[in-house]
Design a protein around this motif. Sequence first.
Motif, mmCIF file in Angstrom:
data_model
loop_
_atom_site.group_PDB
_atom_site.id
_atom_site.type_symbol
_atom_site.label_atom_id
_atom_site.label_comp_id
_atom_site.label_asym_id
_atom_site.label_seq_id
_atom_site.Cartn_x
_atom_site.Cartn_y
_atom_site.Cartn_z
ATOM 1 N N ALA A 370 16.586 -26.119 33.080
ATOM 2 C CA ALA A 370 17.849 -26.664 32.580
ATOM 3 C C ALA A 370 18.545 -25.676 31.653
ATOM 4 O O ALA A 370 19.765 -25.471 31.737
ATOM 5 C CB ALA A 370 17.594 -27.986 31.856
ATOM 6 N N ALA A 371 17.791 -25.056 30.741
ATOM 7 C CA ALA A 371 18.400 -24.125 29.794
ATOM 8 C C ALA A 371 19.014 -22.924 30.511
ATOM 9 O O ALA A 371 20.146 -22.518 30.215
ATOM 10 C CB ALA A 371 17.357 -23.663 28.777
ATOM 11 N N VAL A 372 18.291 -22.358 31.454
ATOM 12 C CA VAL A 372 18.807 -21.199 32.184
ATOM 13 C C VAL A 372 20.020 -21.593 33.018
ATOM 14 O O VAL A 372 21.008 -20.846 33.101
ATOM 15 C CB VAL A 372 17.701 -20.585 33.060
ATOM 16 C CG1 VAL A 372 18.264 -19.471 33.931
ATOM 17 C CG2 VAL A 372 16.567 -20.053 32.197
ATOM 18 N N ALA A 373 19.975 -22.768 33.634
ATOM 19 C CA ALA A 373 21.109 -23.220 34.443
ATOM 20 C C ALA A 373 22.380 -23.348 33.608
ATOM 21 O O ALA A 373 23.459 -22.937 34.027
ATOM 22 C CB ALA A 373 20.774 -24.556 35.102
ATOM 23 N N VAL A 374 22.258 -23.930 32.421
ATOM 24 C CA VAL A 374 23.425 -24.120 31.561
ATOM 25 C C VAL A 374 23.908 -22.786 31.001
ATOM 26 O O VAL A 374 25.107 -22.484 30.989
ATOM 27 C CB VAL A 374 23.096 -25.104 30.424
ATOM 28 C CG1 VAL A 374 24.257 -25.193 29.437
ATOM 29 C CG2 VAL A 374 22.785 -26.490 30.993
ATOM 30 N N GLU A 375 22.983 -21.952 30.530
ATOM 31 C CA GLU A 375 23.367 -20.652 29.988
ATOM 32 C C GLU A 375 24.100 -19.813 31.022
ATOM 33 O O GLU A 375 25.122 -19.192 30.719
ATOM 34 C CB GLU A 375 22.112 -19.905 29.510
ATOM 35 C CG GLU A 375 21.495 -20.458 28.247
ATOM 36 C CD GLU A 375 20.177 -19.771 27.915
ATOM 37 O OE1 GLU A 375 19.679 -19.002 28.758
ATOM 38 O OE2 GLU A 375 19.657 -20.003 26.812
ATOM 39 N N LYS A 376 23.566 -19.756 32.220
ATOM 40 C CA LYS A 376 24.173 -18.934 33.271
ATOM 41 C C LYS A 376 25.581 -19.410 33.594
ATOM 42 O O LYS A 376 26.512 -18.596 33.743
ATOM 43 C CB LYS A 376 23.289 -18.962 34.520
ATOM 44 C CG LYS A 376 23.876 -18.272 35.737
ATOM 45 C CD LYS A 376 24.167 -16.810 35.497
ATOM 46 C CE LYS A 376 22.936 -15.973 35.434
ATOM 47 N NZ LYS A 376 23.236 -14.509 35.408
ATOM 48 N N LEU A 377 25.762 -20.711 33.685
ATOM 49 C CA LEU A 377 27.087 -21.241 34.005
ATOM 50 C C LEU A 377 28.100 -20.893 32.915
ATOM 51 O O LEU A 377 29.226 -20.462 33.208
ATOM 52 C CB LEU A 377 27.008 -22.760 34.190
ATOM 53 C CG LEU A 377 28.325 -23.439 34.579
ATOM 54 C CD1 LEU A 377 28.713 -23.085 36.006
ATOM 55 C CD2 LEU A 377 28.214 -24.955 34.425
ATOM 56 N N LEU A 378 27.723 -21.065 31.662
ATOM 57 C CA LEU A 378 28.655 -20.791 30.575
ATOM 58 C C LEU A 378 28.865 -19.296 30.368
ATOM 59 O O LEU A 378 29.911 -18.880 29.849
ATOM 60 C CB LEU A 378 28.152 -21.442 29.285
ATOM 61 C CG LEU A 378 28.075 -22.971 29.322
ATOM 62 C CD1 LEU A 378 27.580 -23.522 27.996
ATOM 63 C CD2 LEU A 378 29.425 -23.593 29.671
ATOM 64 N N ASP A 379 27.906 -18.480 30.737
ATOM 65 C CA ASP A 379 28.115 -17.029 30.741
ATOM 66 C C ASP A 379 29.165 -16.644 31.782
ATOM 67 O O ASP A 379 30.052 -15.831 31.510
ATOM 68 C CB ASP A 379 26.805 -16.314 31.064
ATOM 69 C CG ASP A 379 25.989 -15.985 29.829
ATOM 70 O OD1 ASP A 379 26.562 -15.943 28.724
ATOM 71 O OD2 ASP A 379 24.776 -15.779 29.962
ATOM 72 N N ARG A 380 29.021 -17.213 32.973
ATOM 73 C CA ARG A 380 29.905 -16.843 34.073
ATOM 74 C C ARG A 380 31.299 -17.436 33.926
ATOM 75 O O ARG A 380 32.284 -16.814 34.339
ATOM 76 C CB ARG A 380 29.286 -17.315 35.405
ATOM 77 C CG ARG A 380 28.027 -16.586 35.843
ATOM 78 C CD ARG A 380 28.332 -15.213 36.428
ATOM 79 N NE ARG A 380 29.366 -15.293 37.453
ATOM 80 C CZ ARG A 380 29.149 -15.628 38.736
ATOM 81 N NH1 ARG A 380 27.905 -15.911 39.134
ATOM 82 N NH2 ARG A 380 30.142 -15.673 39.596
ATOM 83 N N LEU A 381 31.386 -18.635 33.389
ATOM 84 C CA LEU A 381 32.676 -19.332 33.266
ATOM 85 C C LEU A 381 32.882 -19.731 31.804
ATOM 86 O O LEU A 381 32.785 -20.902 31.441
ATOM 87 C CB LEU A 381 32.699 -20.560 34.182
ATOM 88 C CG LEU A 381 32.440 -20.309 35.671
ATOM 89 C CD1 LEU A 381 32.360 -21.620 36.429
ATOM 90 C CD2 LEU A 381 33.510 -19.412 36.269
ATOM 91 N N PRO A 382 33.195 -18.780 30.933
ATOM 92 C CA PRO A 382 33.248 -19.067 29.497
ATOM 93 C C PRO A 382 34.380 -20.003 29.097
ATOM 94 O O PRO A 382 34.314 -20.604 28.019
ATOM 95 C CB PRO A 382 33.427 -17.686 28.873
ATOM 96 C CG PRO A 382 34.040 -16.849 29.955
ATOM 97 C CD PRO A 382 33.460 -17.354 31.224
ATOM 98 N N ASP A 383 35.419 -20.133 29.924
ATOM 99 C CA ASP A 383 36.546 -21.003 29.576
ATOM 100 C C ASP A 383 36.501 -22.342 30.300
ATOM 101 O O ASP A 383 37.517 -23.009 30.508
ATOM 102 C CB ASP A 383 37.867 -20.285 29.891
ATOM 103 C CG ASP A 383 38.034 -19.013 29.074
ATOM 104 O OD1 ASP A 383 37.782 -19.069 27.855
ATOM 105 O OD2 ASP A 383 38.381 -17.966 29.649
ATOM 106 N N LEU A 384 35.310 -22.757 30.644
ATOM 107 C CA LEU A 384 35.089 -24.023 31.337
ATOM 108 C C LEU A 384 35.508 -25.197 30.454
ATOM 109 O O LEU A 384 35.262 -25.205 29.245
ATOM 110 C CB LEU A 384 33.601 -24.133 31.656
ATOM 111 C CG LEU A 384 33.118 -25.153 32.681
ATOM 112 C CD1 LEU A 384 33.547 -24.745 34.072
ATOM 113 C CD2 LEU A 384 31.586 -25.223 32.609
ATOM 114 N N GLU A 385 36.163 -26.200 31.052
ATOM 115 C CA GLU A 385 36.514 -27.412 30.310
ATOM 116 C C GLU A 385 36.514 -28.604 31.256
ATOM 117 O O GLU A 385 36.676 -28.457 32.472
ATOM 118 C CB GLU A 385 37.883 -27.282 29.639
ATOM 119 C CG GLU A 385 39.038 -27.102 30.605
ATOM 120 C CD GLU A 385 40.380 -26.970 29.896
ATOM 121 O OE1 GLU A 385 40.374 -26.754 28.662
ATOM 122 O OE2 GLU A 385 41.419 -27.079 30.572
ATOM 123 N N LEU A 386 36.332 -29.783 30.686
ATOM 124 C CA LEU A 386 36.366 -31.001 31.499
ATOM 125 C C LEU A 386 37.750 -31.193 32.091
ATOM 126 O O LEU A 386 38.771 -30.933 31.440
ATOM 127 C CB LEU A 386 35.996 -32.217 30.653
ATOM 128 C CG LEU A 386 34.535 -32.341 30.198
ATOM 129 C CD1 LEU A 386 34.369 -33.563 29.304
ATOM 130 C CD2 LEU A 386 33.587 -32.417 31.391
#
Length: 489
Positions: A370-386
């Motif tokens: 879970a930690a790696v999945a979340v970190e990787k996503l936020l690394d790749r898409l830093p401006d992610l928003e709902l």
Amino acid sequence: MTHRPDAGTAPPPVPPPGCPAHQAAPTPLHGPDFAADPHAVYRRLRAQGPAAPVELAPGAHAVLVTDYRAALDVLRSTDTFGKDARRWRALADGRVAADNPVVPMMAYRPNCLFSDGEAHRRLRAAVTDSLSRIDPNALRGYVERSADTLIDRFATLGEADLLGAYAKMLPLLVFQQLFGCPPEIGDRLVEGFSGIFDGVDHERADALITQSLVELVGLKHVKPGADMTSWLMAHPARLTDEEMLHQLVVLIGAGTEPQQNLIANALRLLLSDDRFAGDLAGGSMPVEDALDEVLWLDPPMANYGVHYPFHDLELGGVPLRAGEPVVVSFAAANTDPALLSDQRTGNRAHLAWSAGPHTCPAKDAARLIAAVAVEKLLDRLPDLELAVPADRLVWRPGPFHRALTALPVRFPPVHPTRPAPAPAGPHAHSLHQPPRQPADTPGDSRWKASSPPSVSTPQAVTSTERQPASGPGAPRRPWSFLVRWWRGQ
């Protein structure tokens, strides 16, 4: 009772604790109202004591434990409570129908989750020893590569449903690797387990799981590899094929739905809670803090840990009958007002992984994924928003899990890290196959830990500096009895 003429306005007598004639009606733990705000239901239940009667599904009643200390008593008292669901009297005598939607999650199966005593120790040893052979560094690397593969699929679109396109797919890729499971079998397993957890069309879900596991076990008899399935089969516990199937049920079931919910719930929290927004904007990702918060407040399995009293007894003044399901509310126990502190960051005393002899054997690996999945996503898409307000997200109904129906997001489109693998075959649209990584095939020895075997997975880092967004066999025999066992018959 003696009548007193001068007591015409006196209040009625208070019934004794546990009086059957005055017990509250069971509180439903199903339907959209419970799914929308389960913690409000837990607060009402606490007013009835450390445990209270609930309805898990129409016709299926249980007692829900909402008190933290009482939950620990149930989970640890192996001389008073058992996990063997053949003690479930209401199912045995027909008061709960075999096709009730909660039966697949509660009925007896000969695996480590539904066994006690020496049988449990034997089956549990096969699981823990096999899990200890997983190399956590290889696991981390495979999660990262699988995450990149999935993110590349939607990174250029500027929008996605992170539940369907990411949180659900990533555990599938990981357990296909861990269990040496071909994608076509994995597809059916995830669909089957989704039906079980949702309580939807569970007859079809039973059939999908049965057929898929029969094929997987048959395949590993012919072609074993460096994977969990093969390790379980080769363990000194000498599991029969029947036991193998049921061990896989509990292992793969725990590796799909709960894992996807942990990932999705952590992402929802990070993207919606002001306490984390500043850290994200500042360039660091408090992923471990978010996971702690989710495991305390919205654990992926909110209510489970089903036990059966060996005899009639009282739990904190609440009567429990022998053979009556006692369900531990991990979510309610974690938020018990009697806990001394509400400090959750870094606090691992929650019950999200259960406790006692049946505590989750794969909790370290699950947290790492879970930690790696979340970190990787936020690394790749830093401006992610709902893409919608957080209060408009919809939770799936059901008594056991805490799960969203969707997690829509938007972000500035970015180029994938590498060209997406070329589609091939009729299942090219399924997104379930990562690009072929020869070093990470199920037979790769890197999945075997060096001697001595690793017995725990190191925690992922608490805060990661954010990087700029990236630029340009056939079955050996039919197992019809598995369906009967699945229904507790």
